[in-house]
Design a protein around this motif. Structure first.
Motif, PDB file in Angstrom:
ATOM      1  N   ASN A  46       0.852  -1.189   0.000  1.00 32.61           N
ATOM      2  CA  ASN A  46       0.000   0.000   0.000  1.00 32.61           C
ATOM      3  C   ASN A  46       0.894   1.247   0.000  1.00 32.61           C
ATOM      4  OD1 ASN A  46      -1.816   2.065   0.454  1.00 32.61           O
ATOM      5  ND2 ASN A  46      -2.984   0.953   2.001  1.00 32.61           N
ATOM      6  N   THR A  47       0.909   1.961  -1.083  1.00 32.48           N
ATOM      7  CA  THR A  47       1.752   3.154  -1.195  1.00 32.48           C
ATOM      8  C   THR A  47       0.966   4.440  -0.956  1.00 32.48           C
ATOM      9  OG1 THR A  47       1.381   3.266  -3.583  1.00 32.48           O
ATOM     10  CG2 THR A  47       3.307   2.021  -2.822  1.00 32.48           C
ATOM     11  N   ALA A  48      -0.151   4.316  -0.273  1.00 32.93           N
ATOM     12  CA  ALA A  48      -0.992   5.489  -0.015  1.00 32.93           C
ATOM     13  C   ALA A  48      -0.190   6.590   0.679  1.00 32.93           C
ATOM     14  CB  ALA A  48      -2.193   5.096   0.828  1.00 32.93           C
ATOM     15  N   PRO A  73      -0.514   8.989   3.380  1.00 31.49           N
ATOM     16  CA  PRO A  73      -1.368   9.365   4.517  1.00 31.49           C
ATOM     17  C   PRO A  73      -1.226  10.839   4.846  1.00 31.49           C
ATOM     18  CG  PRO A  73       0.564   8.196   5.283  1.00 31.49           C
ATOM     19  CD  PRO A  73       0.602   8.131   3.796  1.00 31.49           C
ATOM     20  N   LEU A 125      -2.325   3.150   8.315  1.00 33.71           N
ATOM     21  CA  LEU A 125      -3.024   2.644   7.136  1.00 33.71           C
ATOM     22  C   LEU A 125      -3.980   1.499   7.448  1.00 33.71           C
ATOM     23  CD1 LEU A 125      -0.157   2.680   4.465  1.00 33.71           C
ATOM     24  CD2 LEU A 125      -2.150   4.196   4.582  1.00 33.71           C
TER      25      LEU A 125
END
Length: 424
Positions: free
Chosen positions: A40-42, A44, A116
């Protein structure tokens, strides 16, 4: 019977060994969930926890031997770190900033992963915060241990080693030594406050993205120099966050990228109980000292004037060593970086017109023209001492007169010195 059974299980499921080495102990989900979390490269939000300045608070512990051994001691038997973290944190390092960057990096990496998780599911919150606290405390302890060498590591053309040391000794102040000279020049050249605000927002966003680009990498693939850069970028992240807050409250463009925080003056003096700028604090001390010299009537009738005078003079001398470059620049409206580089008694601080006039003075003209200027400033300062200070800005105005007089007195003292050794 138990040992052969364990070995058989690990032979059948070697992934369990890898999982035990790589998964943070606070994670309680499946291996598939952990892998999905890592992918997950979100981006934040810039949360308070991730954006907070690096800790410099005392923890009650100090490095006993070497920094490497101390880190090993702090993390080895805590049960809060996976093997991969232990191996990277305890690996040999050439730069102190590399080790500091590793500690900051693993703190932020797990903070991001934890954030996350949906509603922090699949996580043991108590184990997570133990992991974070250990990293924060160890970072503070190692920073303290490296304090004697960090000024040399951060020294630059703008911030000499001694000035970096002063900033490190005063952690309340934002770490301006992490800035670059070209940034300071570019910021000061911006034409409007709005342009400076846009620059500051861009700098904050760029710094955060550069940190984020490392946070989503496999830690084993990160080079030592990247950990070193992470440490500097983390300092810059906190700095630019503060800069944006300062500019949001500003009403006019700034002449410098360097920012300073107000502090209370640790002295039992009238007016010392409020947070004040550098010029206000030194101005209060200079004002009090000069007022004591005016007459034998003390501000403290119940106490000994001589003792109070000596205490105030000693405090002023002590604080001037640390804060005078900032106080003079503030009082005379000059960029902080100018007085840091050149000192606080140069004609250029008084503006182009006065500087040109003072530089043109030669020989006897110095002793003819400057004493009347000093006398005029003495009269203005004496007039202020007969007034009751209305606010902290009063002391900054007083210090401005002192700073201008100091420029004239320095020129006079220099000329007397030259004449003493070359009497022609």
């Amino acid at each position: 019977m138990l040992k052969p059974l364990i070995c058989a299980v690990l032979l059948v499921c070697p992934f369990l060994q890898v999982q035990a080495q790589l998964v943070s102990p606070w994670f309680r989900g499946s291996s598939a969930a952990w892998q999905a979390l890592l992918k997950n490269t979100a981006f934040p939000p810039l949360s308070a926890k991730l954006a907070q300045p690096l800790s410099s608070a005392a923890t009650g512990f100090a490095v006993k031997t070497t920094a490497s051994n101390w880190v090993l001691h702090r993390i080895s038997h805590s049960g809060a770190f996976c093997r991969m973290e232990k191996e990277i944190l305890t690996a040999p390092f050439k730069s102190e900033k590399t080790l500091l960057g590793k500690l900051a990096y693993f703190h932020d990496r797990d903070a991001r992963l934890f954030a996350l998780l949906p509603a922090n599911k699949s996580a043991d919150a108590k184990a997570f915060w133990r992991h974070q606290d250990l990293l924060e405390n160890t970072l503070a302890e190692v920073e303290s241990h490296f304090a004697p060498v960090l000024p040399e590591r951060f020294a630059s053309s703008t911030f000499p080693e001694e000035e970096v040391k002063r900033l490190l000794d005063d952690p309340v102040q934002p770490p301006a030594y992490a800035l670059y000279a070209k940034e300071m020049e570019a910021f000061a050249a911006l034409p409007t406050l709005e342009a400076q605000r846009a620059w500051a927002r861009s700098a904050l966003e760029y710094t955060w993205k550069s940190l984020h680009s490392l946070l989503i990498k496999n830690p084993s693939d990160i080079k030592p120099v990247e950990f070193e850069q992470y440490y500097r970028q983390k300092l810059r992240l906190g700095y630019f966050k503060t800069l944006n807050e300062v500019l949001a409250k500003s009403t006019a463009k700034r002449n410098t990228l360097i920012i300073r925080r107000k502090r209370k003056l640790n002295a039992n003096l009238p007016g010392a109980g409020q947070p004040m700028t550098d010029a206000q604090r030194l101005g209060l001390l200079q004002f009090t000292l000069d007022k004591m010299e005016d007459s034998a009537q003390t501000l403290f009738p119940e106490e000994n004037l001589a003792a109070r005078y000596l205490e105030t003079k000693a405090l002023l001398q002590q604080m001037s060593k640390v804060y005078e470059p900032y106080a003079v620049a503030e009082a005379l409206g000059a960029p902080y970086e100018w007085t840091i580089r050149h000192g606080s008694a140069w004609p250029d601080l008084l503006g182009q017109e006065k500087a040109a006039y003072l530089r043109a003075l030669k020989g006897q003209a110095i002793f003819t023209d400057l004493p009347p200027l000093v006398a005029r400033l003495d009269e203005q300062m004496a007039a202020l001492r007969r007034q009751t200070p209305a606010d902290a800005d009063f002391y900054a105005r007083y210090y401005r007169l002192w700073a201008e007089k100091n420029v004239y007195n320095t020129i006079l003292a220099r000329e007397r010195f030259f004449r003493a050794f070359n009497p022609k």
